[in-house]
Motif scaffolding. Sequence first.
Motif, PDB file in Angstrom:
ATOM      1  N   ASP A 141      40.965  41.326  13.877  1.00  0.00           N
ATOM      2  CA  ASP A 141      40.927  40.251  14.876  1.00  0.00           C
ATOM      3  C   ASP A 141      41.717  39.051  14.382  1.00  0.00           C
ATOM      4  OD1 ASP A 141      39.363  41.344  16.981  1.00  0.00           O
ATOM      5  OD2 ASP A 141      37.598  41.169  15.700  1.00  0.00           O
ATOM      6  N   GLY A 142      43.050  39.203  14.374  1.00  0.00           N
ATOM      7  CA  GLY A 142      43.912  38.133  13.904  1.00  0.00           C
ATOM      8  C   GLY A 142      44.883  37.680  14.976  1.00  0.00           C
ATOM      9  N   PRO A 143      45.819  36.822  14.610  1.00  0.00           N
ATOM     10  CA  PRO A 143      46.759  36.270  15.600  1.00  0.00           C
ATOM     11  C   PRO A 143      47.643  37.322  16.264  1.00  0.00           C
ATOM     12  CG  PRO A 143      47.364  35.632  13.348  1.00  0.00           C
ATOM     13  CD  PRO A 143      46.003  36.220  13.279  1.00  0.00           C
ATOM     14  N   ALA A 144      48.046  38.366  15.543  1.00  0.00           N
ATOM     15  CA  ALA A 144      48.914  39.388  16.141  1.00  0.00           C
ATOM     16  C   ALA A 144      48.186  40.119  17.266  1.00  0.00           C
ATOM     17  CB  ALA A 144      49.378  40.381  15.075  1.00  0.00           C
ATOM     18  N   ARG A 145      46.942  40.501  17.001  1.00  0.00           N
ATOM     19  CA  ARG A 145      46.150  41.187  18.036  1.00  0.00           C
ATOM     20  C   ARG A 145      45.868  40.246  19.211  1.00  0.00           C
ATOM     21  NH1 ARG A 145      42.914  45.599  18.624  1.00  0.00           N
ATOM     22  NH2 ARG A 145      41.199  45.380  20.088  1.00  0.00           N
ATOM     23  N   GLN A 146      45.496  39.005  18.899  1.00  0.00           N
ATOM     24  CA  GLN A 146      45.150  38.054  19.952  1.00  0.00           C
ATOM     25  C   GLN A 146      46.341  37.758  20.856  1.00  0.00           C
ATOM     26  OE1 GLN A 146      42.064  37.234  20.513  1.00  0.00           O
ATOM     27  NE2 GLN A 146      42.639  36.048  22.340  1.00  0.00           N
ATOM     28  N   ALA A 147      47.543  37.685  20.272  1.00  0.00           N
ATOM     29  CA  ALA A 147      48.731  37.396  21.085  1.00  0.00           C
ATOM     30  C   ALA A 147      48.971  38.501  22.106  1.00  0.00           C
ATOM     31  CB  ALA A 147      49.947  37.235  20.175  1.00  0.00           C
ATOM     32  N   GLN A 148      48.826  39.759  21.687  1.00  0.00           N
ATOM     33  CA  GLN A 148      48.998  40.855  22.651  1.00  0.00           C
ATOM     34  C   GLN A 148      47.938  40.802  23.733  1.00  0.00           C
ATOM     35  OE1 GLN A 148      49.924  44.905  22.004  1.00  0.00           O
ATOM     36  NE2 GLN A 148      51.100  44.566  20.122  1.00  0.00           N
ATOM     37  N   LEU A 149      46.691  40.610  23.352  1.00  0.00           N
ATOM     38  CA  LEU A 149      45.605  40.607  24.329  1.00  0.00           C
ATOM     39  C   LEU A 149      45.755  39.471  25.332  1.00  0.00           C
ATOM     40  CD1 LEU A 149      42.546  41.503  22.049  1.00  0.00           C
ATOM     41  CD2 LEU A 149      43.724  42.980  23.689  1.00  0.00           C
ATOM     42  N   GLU A 150      46.202  38.310  24.877  1.00  0.00           N
ATOM     43  CA  GLU A 150      46.405  37.189  25.796  1.00  0.00           C
ATOM     44  C   GLU A 150      47.532  37.500  26.784  1.00  0.00           C
ATOM     45  OE1 GLU A 150      47.031  33.747  23.374  1.00  0.00           O
ATOM     46  OE2 GLU A 150      44.915  33.605  22.776  1.00  0.00           O
ATOM     47  N   GLY A 151      48.567  38.157  26.295  1.00  0.00           N
ATOM     48  CA  GLY A 151      49.637  38.565  27.207  1.00  0.00           C
ATOM     49  C   GLY A 151      49.157  39.585  28.213  1.00  0.00           C
ATOM     50  N   PHE A 152      48.423  40.585  27.727  1.00  0.00           N
ATOM     51  CA  PHE A 152      47.934  41.640  28.620  1.00  0.00           C
ATOM     52  C   PHE A 152      47.011  41.074  29.698  1.00  0.00           C
ATOM     53  CE2 PHE A 152      48.248  45.014  25.005  1.00  0.00           C
ATOM     54  CZ  PHE A 152      49.630  44.909  25.053  1.00  0.00           C
ATOM     55  N   ALA A 153      46.267  40.015  29.377  1.00  0.00           N
ATOM     56  CA  ALA A 153      45.342  39.438  30.347  1.00  0.00           C
ATOM     57  C   ALA A 153      46.067  38.852  31.552  1.00  0.00           C
ATOM     58  CB  ALA A 153      44.501  38.352  29.677  1.00  0.00           C
ATOM     59  N   ARG A 154      47.359  38.559  31.419  1.00  0.00           N
ATOM     60  CA  ARG A 154      48.137  37.998  32.525  1.00  0.00           C
ATOM     61  C   ARG A 154      48.676  39.071  33.463  1.00  0.00           C
ATOM     62  NH1 ARG A 154      52.614  35.354  29.345  1.00  0.00           N
ATOM     63  NH2 ARG A 154      53.580  35.335  31.428  1.00  0.00           N
ATOM     64  N   LEU A 155      48.643  40.327  33.030  1.00  0.00           N
ATOM     65  CA  LEU A 155      49.253  41.387  33.834  1.00  0.00           C
ATOM     66  C   LEU A 155      48.566  41.575  35.180  1.00  0.00           C
ATOM     67  CD1 LEU A 155      49.977  44.111  31.130  1.00  0.00           C
ATOM     68  CD2 LEU A 155      51.670  42.832  32.448  1.00  0.00           C
ATOM     69  N   ASP A 156      47.234  41.489  35.211  1.00  0.00           N
ATOM     70  CA  ASP A 156      46.509  41.707  36.463  1.00  0.00           C
ATOM     71  C   ASP A 156      46.998  40.758  37.554  1.00  0.00           C
ATOM     72  OD1 ASP A 156      45.104  43.615  35.149  1.00  0.00           O
ATOM     73  OD2 ASP A 156      43.153  42.638  35.263  1.00  0.00           O
ATOM     74  N   ALA A 157      47.152  39.478  37.205  1.00  0.00           N
ATOM     75  CA  ALA A 157      47.588  38.494  38.193  1.00  0.00           C
ATOM     76  C   ALA A 157      49.045  38.716  38.582  1.00  0.00           C
ATOM     77  CB  ALA A 157      47.386  37.081  37.644  1.00  0.00           C
ATOM     78  N   LEU A 158      49.894  39.006  37.593  1.00  0.00           N
ATOM     79  CA  LEU A 158      51.316  39.198  37.866  1.00  0.00           C
ATOM     80  C   LEU A 158      51.569  40.411  38.760  1.00  0.00           C
ATOM     81  CD1 LEU A 158      52.864  38.448  34.352  1.00  0.00           C
ATOM     82  CD2 LEU A 158      53.130  37.076  36.428  1.00  0.00           C
ATOM     83  N   MET A 159      50.734  41.444  38.627  1.00  0.00           N
ATOM     84  CA  MET A 159      50.950  42.694  39.352  1.00  0.00           C
ATOM     85  C   MET A 159      50.036  42.846  40.571  1.00  0.00           C
ATOM     86  SD  MET A 159      51.503  45.330  36.177  1.00  0.00           S
ATOM     87  CE  MET A 159      52.087  46.622  37.271  1.00  0.00           C
ATOM     88  N   SER A 160      49.311  41.806  40.934  1.00  0.00           N
ATOM     89  CA  SER A 160      48.335  41.910  42.017  1.00  0.00           C
ATOM     90  C   SER A 160      48.973  42.352  43.340  1.00  0.00           C
ATOM     91  CB  SER A 160      47.650  40.555  42.223  1.00  0.00           C
ATOM     92  OG  SER A 160      46.816  40.578  43.374  1.00  0.00           O
ATOM     93  N   THR A 161      48.242  43.179  44.067  1.00  0.00           N
ATOM     94  CA  THR A 161      48.659  43.600  45.410  1.00  0.00           C
ATOM     95  C   THR A 161      47.664  43.106  46.460  1.00  0.00           C
ATOM     96  OG1 THR A 161      47.496  45.716  45.159  1.00  0.00           O
ATOM     97  CG2 THR A 161      49.835  45.652  44.543  1.00  0.00           C
ATOM     98  N   GLY A 162      46.879  42.103  46.098  1.00  0.00           N
ATOM     99  CA  GLY A 162      45.924  41.547  47.046  1.00  0.00           C
ATOM    100  C   GLY A 162      44.804  42.487  47.415  1.00  0.00           C
ATOM    101  N   GLY A 163      44.508  43.419  46.541  1.00  0.00           N
ATOM    102  CA  GLY A 163      43.420  44.349  46.794  1.00  0.00           C
ATOM    103  C   GLY A 163      43.796  45.548  47.643  1.00  0.00           C
ATOM    104  N   VAL A 164      45.039  45.620  48.120  1.00  0.00           N
ATOM    105  CA  VAL A 164      45.488  46.759  48.931  1.00  0.00           C
ATOM    106  C   VAL A 164      46.115  47.798  48.008  1.00  0.00           C
ATOM    107  CG1 VAL A 164      46.957  47.510  50.844  1.00  0.00           C
ATOM    108  CG2 VAL A 164      45.945  45.210  50.861  1.00  0.00           C
ATOM    109  N   PRO A 165      45.687  49.053  48.052  1.00  0.00           N
ATOM    110  CA  PRO A 165      46.264  50.077  47.172  1.00  0.00           C
ATOM    111  C   PRO A 165      47.770  50.187  47.357  1.00  0.00           C
ATOM    112  CG  PRO A 165      44.273  50.902  48.228  1.00  0.00           C
ATOM    113  CD  PRO A 165      44.593  49.594  48.884  1.00  0.00           C
ATOM    114  N   PRO A 166      48.509  50.410  46.270  1.00  0.00           N
ATOM    115  CA  PRO A 166      49.964  50.524  46.373  1.00  0.00           C
ATOM    116  C   PRO A 166      50.435  51.559  47.389  1.00  0.00           C
ATOM    117  CG  PRO A 166      49.343  50.273  44.084  1.00  0.00           C
ATOM    118  CD  PRO A 166      48.065  50.417  44.866  1.00  0.00           C
ATOM    119  N   SER A 167      49.750  52.695  47.464  1.00  0.00           N
ATOM    120  CA  SER A 167      50.174  53.730  48.412  1.00  0.00           C
ATOM    121  C   SER A 167      50.053  53.253  49.855  1.00  0.00           C
ATOM    122  CB  SER A 167      49.362  55.005  48.209  1.00  0.00           C
ATOM    123  OG  SER A 167      47.976  54.751  48.392  1.00  0.00           O
TER     124      SER A 167
END
Length: 391
Positions: A350-376
């Motif tokens: 649990d150091g800075p290298a791991r935390q940096a990746q996890l903080e970046g990954f936490a932004r993916l949901d918002a960046l890739m959101s489809t407003g709750g509508v399935p991509p298909s």
Amino acid sequence: MNLPAARPLDVFVIAGEESGDILGAGLMRALDGRWNGPLAFRGVGGHRMIGEGLRSLYPMDDLTAMGFAAVIAKLPTILKRMKQTVEAIVANPPDVLVLVDAQDFNRRVAGRVRKRLPHLPIVKYVAPTVWAWRPGRARKMYGTIDHVLALLPFEPEVMRRLGGPATTYVGHPLLSEIPELQPTADDLAVRNGARPTILVLPGSRRMELSRLSASFGAALGLLKARGQEFDLVLPTLPRLETMVREATRGWPVQPAIVTGEEAKLAAFRRARVAFAASGTVTLELALAGVPLVAGYRVSDWEAQLAKRFIVGRFATLPNIILDGPFVPELIQHDCTPDKLVDALAPLIADGPARQAQLEGFARLDALMSTGGVPPSERAAAAVLAVLAARG
């Protein structure tokens, strides 16, 4: 969107690999739910699309080839199938042509069909990676493709900037997996336990396995030699199990090889870190919150040729979407056991290298959101909108 239909809507769909078969099947299901009337599906696809009612002209595997060498070896078959596909479309024009993945094959099919059927609506499902290499492909699509359905949120703007066709972000199919990738309390206990679980994903193609398995295996041996205890899990497809067991037979640390989607998702929920081939699986790991190191190797001549066309800064989808170097990318001659283990070891604690990746990954949901509508569903709505606009 429900539109009246006096006869079956004739949809011609072409997919060229397993990921395209998944996308195509999802689109077919969604169209069936949205179209107010019967549908008929024909084209080229795998077992999933066939299961949704597709009449496939020939086996989808005839179009599957990864890497320059594989494409050259399979070129006679691909050219034969291209001619067969175009003739089938022209002889009996469908209401809409949907081209899924298989970028080079489908680009040529679209060009030939457009010349002979100028008014046929043509939709491209999965934007070409013009942001990574050969950006001129975007402008060449204009006038041939009516609409592009993009899996990544930044692609519509890239296509606009490069002079490509109108593009709609519909969402990546991995978004539907997010609930199954979220760890339960029991999963978190394993993920955060004293003996971490490491995932290793050396690719799903024979060439990837042959070029990555030795480096990944040796790196894991070095990690153990440094005193790190861990459990090792390698998820794969049932059809690849024999090949994977052969490729990992000489590893100093033997992985527990698991097959099937359920076992894979369970492994992702429990993993602490991962080694992975650079590809879609890196995004899947990021959405599961698993820090990773990505590696990839091709032949030297393929690497030299690729350098002439590559324009992107990053190779892995998490880095591309986040526009930053969150995931270490060890490509070609950098993909060595020493460099791999040096990149992975700091991600376990649990150091800075791991935390940096996890903080970046936490932004993916918002960046890739489809407003709750399935991509298909978004993809099906876009296809029907193109049909309506073309009359």
